[in-house]
Design an enzyme around this catalytic site. Structure first.
Site, short mmCIF file in Angstrom:
data_model
loop_
_atom_site.label_atom_id
_atom_site.label_comp_id
_atom_site.label_asym_id
_atom_site.label_seq_id
_atom_site.Cartn_x
_atom_site.Cartn_y
_atom_site.Cartn_z
N GLU A 297 6.87 -41.67 6.35
CA GLU A 297 5.58 -41.87 6.99
C GLU A 297 4.70 -40.24 7.03
OE1 GLU A 297 6.24 -44.76 10.63
OE2 GLU A 297 7.45 -43.21 10.58
N ASP B 137 -22.70 -42.93 25.05
CA ASP B 137 -24.13 -43.37 25.13
C ASP B 137 -25.02 -42.20 24.29
OD1 ASP B 137 -24.68 -41.12 27.23
OD2 ASP B 137 -23.20 -42.15 28.22
N PHE C 179 -30.88 -45.61 44.32
CA PHE C 179 -32.00 -44.87 43.63
C PHE C 179 -33.35 -44.78 44.64
CE2 PHE C 179 -35.63 -43.87 40.77
CZ PHE C 179 -35.21 -42.78 40.28
#
Ligand code: GLA
Length: 728
Positions: A612, A532, A280
């Site tokens: 099921e 996030d 960066f």
């Protein structure tokens, strides 16, 4: 009023319902942090201490005062250049090549509502729900200006932080480090809680004492990553789920990040969260500004459960957006674990038919429907429907599926590209790669250069062209590798590429959300590699993990619950033996575990027994019965699966009248011990009815001793109990 400025002592106080945050402009113009914690009155500048400290230098203008040092004082904007040798929030390389800055106070503004950040995801709020504080700081020599942004959402006990860094000088500068949040604690002993993991085993919890030196988490992968989640907690040593002080910081960003916790020479603790400073070096020309992505902070004086609930409510109601924000999500049948790449239009239709018979709302056609894509060697990037494979057009397949009463969803991975694709053959320069070097491959694919607008524009148009072919109501946005070779052919400086990539990604997602507001977007990155708060702004749910094993999911979902609302966790029932672990678990248990999140199936129902299938019908009706409680209620962790024999959790309505408790036995032993599940958040002194047995229980006993789980033979039994509060 949430934000108060006291002119006389130049103190800013930010109040939320239960917390207070305070800072002071001192006589030299430095912005000092005073306090963050439980709500309080008064000025906390008595917490500052001044002493002559060896090898802690003094700003020039304090003259002969050797007791004044930025190496010791708590700050809002610690930067390189003032004599602070701890970890720093901002580092700038000036036009003259120096790295020094010295930001002093210039002024402030208080505004109604919550600031937004151009091009970046951020918490939002109505004019009457939030206030914004802008504090203006400036370096007198370089003329770099920093606007510190504080968003105060009082009712939610949330404070957000961001910053705008502007080059008001005359030449190009470089931003070398930009952390959005800095918390300085002058005293106290803390634990650092973080969430580490790996592909298919994300967000394990780690709690360690904060020791001298720096503990840091982060990602240099260009995605927030499976390895460390961009969310961290600082807790008192004694803090538990139900008691004690704790702070959470969550980064609203999906790329590389860095979180740092440092205990300094005087036992003070500094916490920083923001952009990774590796790879960066962001150039800013004269007049240009950089928007630092936001960090969301919250504090609880009553333990971790409340801390998580604060984040859950904030993200659910003030970060997620769109039609599906508040409503119960459709039950999904996803084709991936049912047939992987091996399907036809007819087999997808057959899956949809099964879905219709079982009461499943939506069929999602996963990877493999486009280009030449029968495995992961080829085709990625060619977003043209493979009509030969489907045996018909996408539009006609969707129409037939809709006629069954089933919705249709589809998978995309817009950022990825195989070298064996027409897109790569026609635009080999569109990938991230360094001329003259071989790039790093992962899953046989490279990454498209999303920092380039023409690349984003092309993919957006391709995607729209597909989405317009029929009634598509869901998109799974996947990303199946980490970035490497972060070199863009068009960038003036390569230190900007990772961040510009994120801006390109967010631009694409924003355009998508605006153009198709009714499509449910689900995020995914090999499962939970980009789980996030940044993604939640666009995708209200995220595929939690590629690991669908119910037992492993208990751990993954437990860790995830610390920072993210349960409605954001996509969780599916899959077949056994499980495809990731080989483990066999009861069908009912798989359903119970998946019902903790946004629910669905990841299997081929035609391979199931009639019993099921019947269980699926019952699971769906159970899910729908409780879905709104789970979506809107408060979530409590009732046990720690890492240390207990059971994993248990609870959803409770805000008025505490309805409670859903789920518990799974993690272990079985001879002469088995007994396990009680203690409920939380009930109204004290009330009676609660177990709706299944009709039995009445006293709330205080349920909270004190708990409810007994049966001792049964066999592994991994699960129990769901639904209680309602008895009217007085
Ligand atoms: C990733 C996802 C899976 C599936 C595959 C398809 O691994 O996490 O759910 O979509 O990609 O390739």
């Amino acid at each position: 009023m949430g934000i108060i400025f006291s002119e006389s002592d130049r103190v800013f106080t930010l109040h939320t319902k239960d917390t207070t945050y305070q800072m002071k402009v001192d006589k030299f113009g430095f912005l000092l942090h005073l306090y963050y914690g439980r709500k309080t009155k008064g000025c906390m500048d008595y917490l500052l201490h001044y002493a002559d400290r060896g090898f802690s230098g003094n700003p020039y203008d304090v003259e002969k005062n050797r007791t004044y040092s930025m190496d010791v004082l708590p700050q809002e904007l610690p930067c390189q250049g003032t004599g602070d040798y701890r970890n720093l929030a901002v580092v700038i390389k000036n036009a003259d090549g120096s790295y020094e800055s010295d930001f002093r106070y210039k002024g402030y503004k208080i505004l109604n509502g919550k600031y937004s950040i151009p091009g970046l995801p951020a918490v939002y709020a109505g004019e009457d729900e939030a206030e914004t504080l802008e504090i203006y700081m400036e370096d007198a020599v370089s003329k770099v200006q920093v606007t510190l942004l504080y968003g105060v959402l009082s009712e939610l006990n949330i404070i957000t932080r961001s910053a705008i860094i502007k080059n008001a000088g005359t030449d190009r500068i470089y931003l070398k480090k930009a952390q959005a949040a800095c918390l300085d604690f002058v005293g106290g002993d803390y634990d650092f809680i973080s969430f580490y993991g790996r592909h298919a085993m994300e967000r394990n919890i780690q709690r360690t004492a904060v020791l001298h030196g720096t503990q840091s988490i982060g990602s240099r992968r260009g995605t927030s990553s499976h390895q460390y989640n961009p969310m961290m907690i600082l807790a008192g040593r004694e803090t538990t789920e139900d008691a004690g002080s704790c702070y959470a910081l969550s980064f609203v960003y999906s790329g590389s990040f860095k979180g740092e916790v440092e205990k300094d020479q005087f036992n003070q603790t500094r916490v920083l969260l923001g952009l990774s400073d590796e790879l960066f070096s962001y150039p800013l020309e004269t007049g240009e500004a950089f928007f630092v992505p936001e960090v969301v902070m919250t504090y609880s004086s009553t333990g971790l459960a409340k801390l998580s609930q604060n984040l859950h409510i904030c993200f659910r109601t003030h970060l997620c957006r769109g039609k599906y924000r508040d409503c119960v999500r459709p039950v999904i049948l996803n084709s991936w674990e049912a047939s992987y790449f091996n399907f036809t239009g007819n087999s997808i239709y057959q899956l949809a038919k099964q879905a219709a018979e079982l009461g499943i709302d939506m069929l999602v056609m996963d990877d493999g429907w486009f280009g030449k894509r029968d495995d992961d060697y080829s085709g990625l990037g060619d977003w043209y429907v493979n009509e030969e494979k489907l045996g018909e057009s996408l539009g006609s397949l969707i129409k037939k599926i809709n006629e069954l009463g089933v919705k249709f969803g589809i998978w995309f991975e817009p950022e990825g590209i195989n070298e064996d694709s027409d897109l790569f053959r026609s635009h080999p320069d569109w990938v991230l790669s360094v001329p003259g070097r071989d790039p790093v491959r992962a899953r046989y694919q490279l990454v498209l250069d999303f920092s380039r607008k023409e690349v984003v524009d092309y993919l957006f148009d391709r995607m729209c062209e597909v989405l317009d072919q029929g009634n598509i109501e869901y998109v799974k946005w996947d990303m199946n590798r980490s970035l490497s070779d972060c070199y863009s052919r068009v960038a003036d400086e390569q230190g900007r590429v990772q961040h510009d990539y994120m801006l390109g990604l967010y631009d694409f997602l924003e355009r998508l959300v605006q153009k198709y507001p009714d499509i449910l977007l689900e995020g995914c990155s090999g499962g939970g590699g980009r789980f996030d708060a940044g993604m939640l702004y666009y995708t209200p749910q995220i595929w939690c993990s590629d690991n669908s094993d119910a037992m492993d999911r208990l751990f993954i979902q437990y860790g995830t619950s610390f920072g993210y609302p349960m409605s954001s966790l996509a969780a599916h029932v899959s077949a056994v033996p499980n495809h990731q672990t080989g483990r066999i678990t009861p069908f009912h248990t798989r359903g119970t575990v998946a019902m903790a999140g946004s629910f669905g199936y990841e299997l081929d129902p035609s391979k199931l027994s009639e019993e099921e299938k019947q269980e699926i019908r019952e699971q769906i009706s159970e899910y729908k019965k409780y879905a709104s409680l789970a979506q809107n209620g408060l979530y409590y962790r009732l046990s720690d699966p890492f240390t207990h024999e059971i994993s248990a959790w609870e959803f409770i309505s805000s008025d505490a009248s309805e409670v859903l408790v789920s518990a799974v036995m993690l272990e079985v032993h001879g002469n088995m011990t007994v396990n009680y599940v203690r409920l939380k958040g009930l109204v004290s002194g009330a009676m609660y009815r177990d709706e299944q047995s009709g039995k009445l229980y006293a709330s205080d006993a349920l909270m004190e001793t708990g409810i007994l789980l049966p001792v049964e033979m066999g592994e991994y039994h699960a129990y769901q109990m639904y209680f309602t509060k008895k009217e007085e």
